[in-house]
Design a protein around this motif. Structure first.
Motif, PDB file in Angstrom:
ATOM      1  N   THR A  80       0.801  -1.227   0.000  1.00 21.79           N
ATOM      2  CA  THR A  80       0.000   0.000   0.000  1.00 21.79           C
ATOM      3  C   THR A  80       0.832   1.274   0.000  1.00 21.79           C
ATOM      4  O   THR A  80       0.285   2.362  -0.176  1.00 21.79           O
ATOM      5  CB  THR A  80      -0.920   0.023   1.229  1.00 21.79           C
ATOM      6  OG1 THR A  80      -0.120  -0.049   2.414  1.00 21.79           O
ATOM      7  CG2 THR A  80      -1.908  -1.138   1.199  1.00 21.79           C
ATOM      8  N   LEU A  81       2.128   1.172   0.180  1.00 19.54           N
ATOM      9  CA  LEU A  81       2.995   2.334   0.302  1.00 19.54           C
ATOM     10  C   LEU A  81       3.040   3.139  -1.000  1.00 19.54           C
ATOM     11  O   LEU A  81       3.310   2.592  -2.064  1.00 19.54           O
ATOM     12  CB  LEU A  81       4.414   1.891   0.673  1.00 19.54           C
ATOM     13  CG  LEU A  81       5.361   2.958   1.188  1.00 19.54           C
ATOM     14  CD1 LEU A  81       4.838   3.589   2.471  1.00 19.54           C
ATOM     15  CD2 LEU A  81       6.733   2.370   1.418  1.00 19.54           C
ATOM     16  N   LYS A  82       2.744   4.453  -0.888  1.00 22.37           N
ATOM     17  CA  LYS A  82       2.739   5.328  -2.060  1.00 22.37           C
ATOM     18  C   LYS A  82       3.879   6.341  -2.036  1.00 22.37           C
ATOM     19  O   LYS A  82       4.327   6.785  -3.078  1.00 22.37           O
ATOM     20  CB  LYS A  82       1.407   6.071  -2.154  1.00 22.37           C
ATOM     21  CG  LYS A  82       0.237   5.159  -2.412  1.00 22.37           C
ATOM     22  CD  LYS A  82      -1.064   5.915  -2.432  1.00 22.37           C
ATOM     23  CE  LYS A  82      -2.216   4.932  -2.632  1.00 22.37           C
ATOM     24  NZ  LYS A  82      -3.498   5.586  -2.527  1.00 22.37           N
ATOM     25  N   ALA A 103       7.630  -2.294  -3.052  1.00 21.63           N
ATOM     26  CA  ALA A 103       6.493  -1.397  -2.877  1.00 21.63           C
ATOM     27  C   ALA A 103       5.835  -1.191  -4.243  1.00 21.63           C
ATOM     28  O   ALA A 103       6.069  -0.185  -4.914  1.00 21.63           O
ATOM     29  CB  ALA A 103       6.951  -0.080  -2.276  1.00 21.63           C
ATOM     30  N   PRO A 104       5.025  -2.141  -4.682  1.00 21.77           N
ATOM     31  CA  PRO A 104       4.462  -2.080  -6.029  1.00 21.77           C
ATOM     32  C   PRO A 104       3.508  -0.917  -6.275  1.00 21.77           C
ATOM     33  O   PRO A 104       3.235  -0.589  -7.427  1.00 21.77           O
ATOM     34  CB  PRO A 104       3.742  -3.425  -6.179  1.00 21.77           C
ATOM     35  CG  PRO A 104       3.566  -3.943  -4.803  1.00 21.77           C
ATOM     36  CD  PRO A 104       4.649  -3.355  -3.967  1.00 21.77           C
ATOM     37  N   ASN A 124      11.535  -3.155  -6.278  1.00 24.95           N
ATOM     38  CA  ASN A 124      10.362  -3.281  -7.126  1.00 24.95           C
ATOM     39  C   ASN A 124       9.726  -1.895  -7.127  1.00 24.95           C
ATOM     40  O   ASN A 124       8.970  -1.565  -6.233  1.00 24.95           O
ATOM     41  CB  ASN A 124       9.410  -4.334  -6.557  1.00 24.95           C
ATOM     42  CG  ASN A 124       8.098  -4.387  -7.320  1.00 24.95           C
ATOM     43  OD1 ASN A 124       7.892  -3.688  -8.308  1.00 24.95           O
ATOM     44  ND2 ASN A 124       7.175  -5.206  -6.838  1.00 24.95           N
ATOM     45  N   LEU A 125      10.082  -1.053  -8.110  1.00 23.94           N
ATOM     46  CA  LEU A 125       9.675   0.346  -8.116  1.00 23.94           C
ATOM     47  C   LEU A 125       9.064   0.761  -9.452  1.00 23.94           C
ATOM     48  O   LEU A 125       9.148   1.908  -9.837  1.00 23.94           O
ATOM     49  CB  LEU A 125      10.896   1.240  -7.829  1.00 23.94           C
ATOM     50  CG  LEU A 125      11.654   0.963  -6.539  1.00 23.94           C
ATOM     51  CD1 LEU A 125      12.926   1.784  -6.486  1.00 23.94           C
ATOM     52  CD2 LEU A 125      10.788   1.275  -5.339  1.00 23.94           C
ATOM     53  N   PHE A 140      18.183   3.060 -11.101  1.00 23.53           N
ATOM     54  CA  PHE A 140      17.844   3.348 -12.481  1.00 23.53           C
ATOM     55  C   PHE A 140      17.155   2.164 -13.153  1.00 23.53           C
ATOM     56  O   PHE A 140      16.302   2.344 -14.002  1.00 23.53           O
ATOM     57  CB  PHE A 140      19.084   3.753 -13.277  1.00 23.53           C
ATOM     58  CG  PHE A 140      19.536   5.144 -12.965  1.00 23.53           C
ATOM     59  CD1 PHE A 140      18.737   6.227 -13.262  1.00 23.53           C
ATOM     60  CD2 PHE A 140      20.754   5.363 -12.368  1.00 23.53           C
ATOM     61  CE1 PHE A 140      19.141   7.508 -12.974  1.00 23.53           C
ATOM     62  CE2 PHE A 140      21.167   6.638 -12.080  1.00 23.53           C
ATOM     63  CZ  PHE A 140      20.366   7.720 -12.381  1.00 23.53           C
ATOM     64  N   LYS A 141      17.505   0.964 -12.769  1.00 21.68           N
ATOM     65  CA  LYS A 141      16.883  -0.206 -13.373  1.00 21.68           C
ATOM     66  C   LYS A 141      15.427  -0.352 -12.956  1.00 21.68           C
ATOM     67  O   LYS A 141      14.633  -0.916 -13.684  1.00 21.68           O
ATOM     68  CB  LYS A 141      17.652  -1.474 -12.983  1.00 21.68           C
ATOM     69  CG  LYS A 141      19.023  -1.545 -13.594  1.00 21.68           C
ATOM     70  CD  LYS A 141      19.732  -2.800 -13.157  1.00 21.68           C
ATOM     71  CE  LYS A 141      21.136  -2.854 -13.725  1.00 21.68           C
ATOM     72  NZ  LYS A 141      21.878  -3.995 -13.209  1.00 21.68           N
ATOM     73  N   GLY A 142      15.085   0.148 -11.777  1.00 18.74           N
ATOM     74  CA  GLY A 142      13.738  -0.055 -11.253  1.00 18.74           C
ATOM     75  C   GLY A 142      12.788   1.092 -11.461  1.00 18.74           C
ATOM     76  O   GLY A 142      11.625   0.992 -11.107  1.00 18.74           O
TER      77      GLY A 142
END
Length: 172
Positions: A80-82, A103-104, A124-125, A140-142
């Motif tokens: 749920t993190l925004k 944190a999808p 996971n960004l 940078f990859k995420g």
């Protein structure tokens, strides 16, 4: 040391601590309504203290922390993190060496943290829209979907390799 009641509140929605203390999160934590958690000058007694705290907040949307003195492995996992703000400008001797961020739903990331050589980062960004980053790292990859990227740090050197990486990410 904060009172134990602080970790078992069904009505607490916002918790902002700006006080020098060491936080030892108990094994039994229940903060089902907590949406905003800002911890400034708060040190964590153990690597898993923060992990337990965040896991106990099933609706957490905004997390900020500024002290990583005793943490060697930083794990932040929340569906749920925004908004996530991580700030730390302390030297290599007291730095996080392993960071895991899952944190999808994250939209805003502010990561101003001294990253030592050999630091491991798993993130996971992919939902991040705006990012402020103080070190050129594996982030940078995420963050290939980011619309607004701010790089801040006097030590950051943007060289041809960096621009090539940014160009490559823009093509994906």
């Amino acid at each position: 040391m904060p009172p134990a009641d602080l970790f078992t509140s069904s009505t607490l929605v916002v918790l902002k601590l700006d006080i020098t203390l060491e936080l030892n999160v108990p094994t039994r934590v229940c903060l089902p309504s907590l949406k905003v958690l800002h911890l400034k000058h708060v040190a964590y007694a153990a690597d898993d203290s923060l992990e337990r705290l965040i896991a106990s907040c099933p609706v957490l949307e905004d997390f900020e922390s500024c002290n990583w003195d005793k943490i060697r492995k930083l794990t932040i996992s929340s569906r749920t993190l925004k908004r996530l703000t991580i700030i730390n400008f302390i030297g290599d001797d007291v730095c996080v060496f392993d960071t895991v961020i899952n944190a999808p739903s994250l939209v805003y990331l502010r990561y101003l943290h001294h990253v030592p050589n050999g630091c491991s980062l798993t993130a996971n960004l992919y939902s991040v829209v705006e990012a402020t980053i103080g070190s050129l790292t594996e982030f940078f990859k995420g963050i290939s979907n980011v619309r607004s990227l701010h790089l801040v740090n006097d030590a950051v050197e943007l060289n041809l390799l960096t621009f090539s990486l940014l160009y490559f990410l823009a093509l994906e």
